[in-house]
Design a protein around this motif. Structure first.
Motif, PDB file in Angstrom:
ATOM      1  N   MET A  77       0.826  -1.218   0.000  1.00 48.46           N
ATOM      2  CA  MET A  77       0.000   0.000   0.000  1.00 48.46           C
ATOM      3  C   MET A  77       0.857   1.263   0.000  1.00 48.46           C
ATOM      4  O   MET A  77       0.543   2.238   0.680  1.00 48.46           O
ATOM      5  N   TYR A  78       1.966   1.227  -0.773  1.00 53.39           N
ATOM      6  CA  TYR A  78       2.760   2.422  -1.090  1.00 53.39           C
ATOM      7  C   TYR A  78       3.666   2.895   0.044  1.00 53.39           C
ATOM      8  O   TYR A  78       4.113   4.034   0.047  1.00 53.39           O
ATOM      9  N   ALA A  79       3.943   2.015   1.005  1.00 55.24           N
ATOM     10  CA  ALA A  79       4.979   2.259   2.003  1.00 55.24           C
ATOM     11  C   ALA A  79       6.190   1.397   1.646  1.00 55.24           C
ATOM     12  O   ALA A  79       6.104   0.518   0.785  1.00 55.24           O
ATOM     13  N   PRO A  80       7.327   1.608   2.288  1.00 55.26           N
ATOM     14  CA  PRO A  80       8.499   0.781   1.974  1.00 55.26           C
ATOM     15  C   PRO A  80       8.332  -0.661   2.445  1.00 55.26           C
ATOM     16  O   PRO A  80       7.464  -0.983   3.261  1.00 55.26           O
ATOM     17  N   LYS A  81       9.183  -1.516   1.932  1.00 48.86           N
ATOM     18  CA  LYS A  81       9.268  -2.891   2.431  1.00 48.86           C
ATOM     19  C   LYS A  81       9.877  -2.863   3.826  1.00 48.86           C
ATOM     20  O   LYS A  81      10.608  -1.951   4.179  1.00 48.86           O
ATOM     21  N   ARG A  85      -8.055   7.937   2.782  1.00 46.84           N
ATOM     22  CA  ARG A  85      -8.564   9.098   2.060  1.00 46.84           C
ATOM     23  C   ARG A  85      -9.026   8.701   0.652  1.00 46.84           C
ATOM     24  O   ARG A  85     -10.073   9.145   0.180  1.00 46.84           O
ATOM     25  N   GLU A  86      -8.248   7.871  -0.001  1.00 45.76           N
ATOM     26  CA  GLU A  86      -8.621   7.413  -1.346  1.00 45.76           C
ATOM     27  C   GLU A  86      -9.896   6.580  -1.315  1.00 45.76           C
ATOM     28  O   GLU A  86     -10.768   6.710  -2.181  1.00 45.76           O
ATOM     29  N   LEU A  87     -10.000   5.693  -0.335  1.00 49.12           N
ATOM     30  CA  LEU A  87     -11.207   4.865  -0.223  1.00 49.12           C
ATOM     31  C   LEU A  87     -12.438   5.734   0.000  1.00 49.12           C
ATOM     32  O   LEU A  87     -13.492   5.496  -0.597  1.00 49.12           O
ATOM     33  N   ALA A  88     -12.307   6.726   0.867  1.00 46.80           N
ATOM     34  CA  ALA A  88     -13.439   7.619   1.149  1.00 46.80           C
ATOM     35  C   ALA A  88     -13.835   8.415  -0.081  1.00 46.80           C
ATOM     36  O   ALA A  88     -15.014   8.732  -0.282  1.00 46.80           O
ATOM     37  N   GLY A  89     -12.856   8.718  -0.942  1.00 41.07           N
ATOM     38  CA  GLY A  89     -13.135   9.511  -2.139  1.00 41.07           C
ATOM     39  C   GLY A  89     -13.465   8.694  -3.369  1.00 41.07           C
ATOM     40  O   GLY A  89     -13.619   9.267  -4.461  1.00 41.07           O
ATOM     41  N   GLY A  90     -13.563   7.384  -3.228  1.00 45.42           N
ATOM     42  CA  GLY A  90     -13.905   6.543  -4.378  1.00 45.42           C
ATOM     43  C   GLY A  90     -12.786   6.383  -5.384  1.00 45.42           C
ATOM     44  O   GLY A  90     -13.031   6.082  -6.557  1.00 45.42           O
ATOM     45  N   GLY A  91     -11.537   6.555  -4.929  1.00 42.20           N
ATOM     46  CA  GLY A  91     -10.410   6.481  -5.848  1.00 42.20           C
ATOM     47  C   GLY A  91     -10.254   5.150  -6.548  1.00 42.20           C
ATOM     48  O   GLY A  91      -9.745   5.081  -7.672  1.00 42.20           O
ATOM     49  N   HIS A  92     -10.707   4.086  -5.907  1.00 41.74           N
ATOM     50  CA  HIS A  92     -10.527   2.765  -6.515  1.00 41.74           C
ATOM     51  C   HIS A  92     -11.587   2.456  -7.578  1.00 41.74           C
ATOM     52  O   HIS A  92     -11.464   1.465  -8.299  1.00 41.74           O
ATOM     53  N   ALA A 149       0.968   5.991   4.850  1.00 42.59           N
ATOM     54  CA  ALA A 149       0.357   5.228   3.760  1.00 42.59           C
ATOM     55  C   ALA A 149      -1.076   4.842   4.097  1.00 42.59           C
ATOM     56  O   ALA A 149      -1.970   4.888   3.243  1.00 42.59           O
ATOM     57  N   ALA A 150      -1.318   4.471   5.358  1.00 41.92           N
ATOM     58  CA  ALA A 150      -2.670   4.112   5.784  1.00 41.92           C
ATOM     59  C   ALA A 150      -3.612   5.305   5.686  1.00 41.92           C
ATOM     60  O   ALA A 150      -4.767   5.176   5.253  1.00 41.92           O
ATOM     61  N   GLU A 151      -3.129   6.479   6.088  1.00 36.91           N
ATOM     62  CA  GLU A 151      -3.964   7.680   6.007  1.00 36.91           C
ATOM     63  C   GLU A 151      -4.296   8.025   4.560  1.00 36.91           C
ATOM     64  O   GLU A 151      -5.437   8.379   4.237  1.00 36.91           O
ATOM     65  N   LEU A 152      -3.314   7.934   3.673  1.00 40.24           N
ATOM     66  CA  LEU A 152      -3.563   8.189   2.252  1.00 40.24           C
ATOM     67  C   LEU A 152      -4.560   7.186   1.681  1.00 40.24           C
ATOM     68  O   LEU A 152      -5.448   7.541   0.898  1.00 40.24           O
ATOM     69  N   ALA A 153      -4.406   5.912   2.061  1.00 42.49           N
ATOM     70  CA  ALA A 153      -5.310   4.882   1.564  1.00 42.49           C
ATOM     71  C   ALA A 153      -6.741   5.122   2.046  1.00 42.49           C
ATOM     72  O   ALA A 153      -7.700   4.974   1.277  1.00 42.49           O
TER      73      ALA A 153
END
Length: 393
Positions: free
Chosen positions: A213-217, A265-272, A259-263
């Motif tokens: 989810m767009y964070a480092p390994k 936000r995207e889910l709430a905005g219908g980004g997927h 990364a969790a906060e960005l995710a």
């Protein structure tokens, strides 16, 4: 959304986000000060610990908010595999029954399946591996029939990493907890892509992985429901509620939190919804260009919005991968000393060798564009149309 990712600029179209995601520049920016300026040990009692300790608490809240848990229920780990190991081994070693019984399913991630094998071999644990149907889904009735008085844990992933099939976790967890056992869910692929709420799912343990989810390994988290007892795997100074000793990597925890906060936000905005539309556009374009040759593996729904797994008649996945270096994706086979073997996941779903070896996993992400999809479809279709057409054996 950042308009363009520097790691993708001028390079092949990246359609392998289920393997790993590029680090979001906003995530890298958030973690940077904790690699340099704010270097203190968060467990210290002097001024250098103040900001790292606050950042660690903030990151824990951010991860918790993504999955609807309490911040105190989040345990940071070094990987999803470690989180899965802690959930399974921790629950079994803390159990009081004489011969613990664990239930999982045949298409689980190796982090779960291999842990089960170790528990069998070293601790005499009984393990049941449930079959899946042609869509890769577990039947709740089969789970109910497999539960025994010795069952201490059931572990079923939220979504399959190859096909994107989403399991009926809420129903499976309800059956499990009604029987008195714990339920663990590896949500590595699902977290940040679809809404997850631990209370609605009814799970006791849930794995979240940063690099999916767009964070480092090197950073992940295990949700441990309040009141659940686990035996730690790493003993020492008592960090992470005593469940994972070792000085916390504050920078990576901050990255996971951002990364969790960005995710969220995207889910709430219908980004997927945008990603789902691009996924379906890719499927449509391939089907139009190769009529009768493209077959979807796994369910049309419920499925991760970013994942398309298809087999193309007449050409093996690894041949297509080699023929189209302009597109990065995964195939339905593993290579061992030059010999390609079919995916166990696709085999478990009942696919024959020919179809499994012809499979492609195309997984989209935050920076995938319509232009990427059109180019990938055109290149893949052209290579499949002119490539090997002999019977796959």
């Amino acid at each position: 959304m950042i308009p363009e990712h520097p790691g993708l600029r001028g390079r092949p179209v990246y359609l392998d986000h289920n393997a790993t995601t590029p680090v979001d520049p906003r995530v890298a920016e958030a973690m940077q000060p904790y690699l340099t300026e704010w270097f203190g040990n968060p467990s210290s009692t002097h001024a250098y610990a103040t900001e790292p300790r606050a950042a660690l608490a903030r990151a824990r809240r951010q991860v918790a908010e993504l999955i609807g848990s309490g911040a105190a229920e989040i345990v940071f780990t070094g990987s999803g595999s470690e989180a899965d190991n802690l959930a399974l081994s921790g629950a079994v070693l803390a159990a009081t029954t004489d011969r613990p019984h664990v239930i999982t399913q045949i298409t689980e991630h190796p982090a779960v399946l291999e842990t089960c094998r170790v528990l069998e071999r070293l601790h005499g644990v009984d393990v049941t591996r449930l079959p899946v149907d042609e869509d890769g889904l577990v039947d709740p009735a089969a789970l109910a029939a497999a539960l025994t008085e010795h069952t201490v844990l059931v572990s079923v992933m939220a979504a399959n990493n190859e096909t994107g099939a989403i399991q009926p976790i809420a129903e499976l967890a309800r059956v499990t907890r009604a029987h008195g056992a714990l339920f663990h869910c590896d949500a590595a692929q699902a977290a940040g892509k679809v809404p997850l709420h631990v209370d609605e799912l009814g799970v006791d343990l849930l794995t979240v992985v940063g690099h999916k989810m767009y964070a480092p390994k090197g950073i992940a988290a295990l949700y441990v429901r309040d009141g659940v007892t686990l035996e730690p795997l790493v003993h020492g100074g008592g960090q992470e509620r005593g469940l994972r000793a070792g000085t916390e990597n504050v920078a990576l925890a901050v990255a996971l939190g951002a990364a969790a906060e960005l995710a969220a936000r995207e889910l709430a905005g219908g980004g997927h919804d945008r990603i789902r539309a691009l996924r379906d556009r890719l499927h449509t374009e391939l089907t139009k260009a190769l009529p009768g040759r493209v077959h979807l593996n796994g369910p049309a729904e419920p499925r991760l919005p970013n994942t398309l797994n298809v087999s193309i008649d007449g050409i093996r996945g690894h041949e297509l991968l080699a023929a189209v270096p302009e597109v990065a994706f995964s195939t339905g086979s593993a290579c061992h000393s030059g010999d390609h073997t079919p995916s166990p996941v696709l085999h478990a779903m009942g696919l024959d060798d020919a179809r499994a070896l012809s499979a492609l996993r195309l997984s989209l992400g935050r920076w995938t564009t319509g232009e990427d999809i059109d180019l990938a479809a055109r290149l893949l279709a052209a290579a499949a149309a002119t490539g090997p057409t002999a019977q796959v054996r």
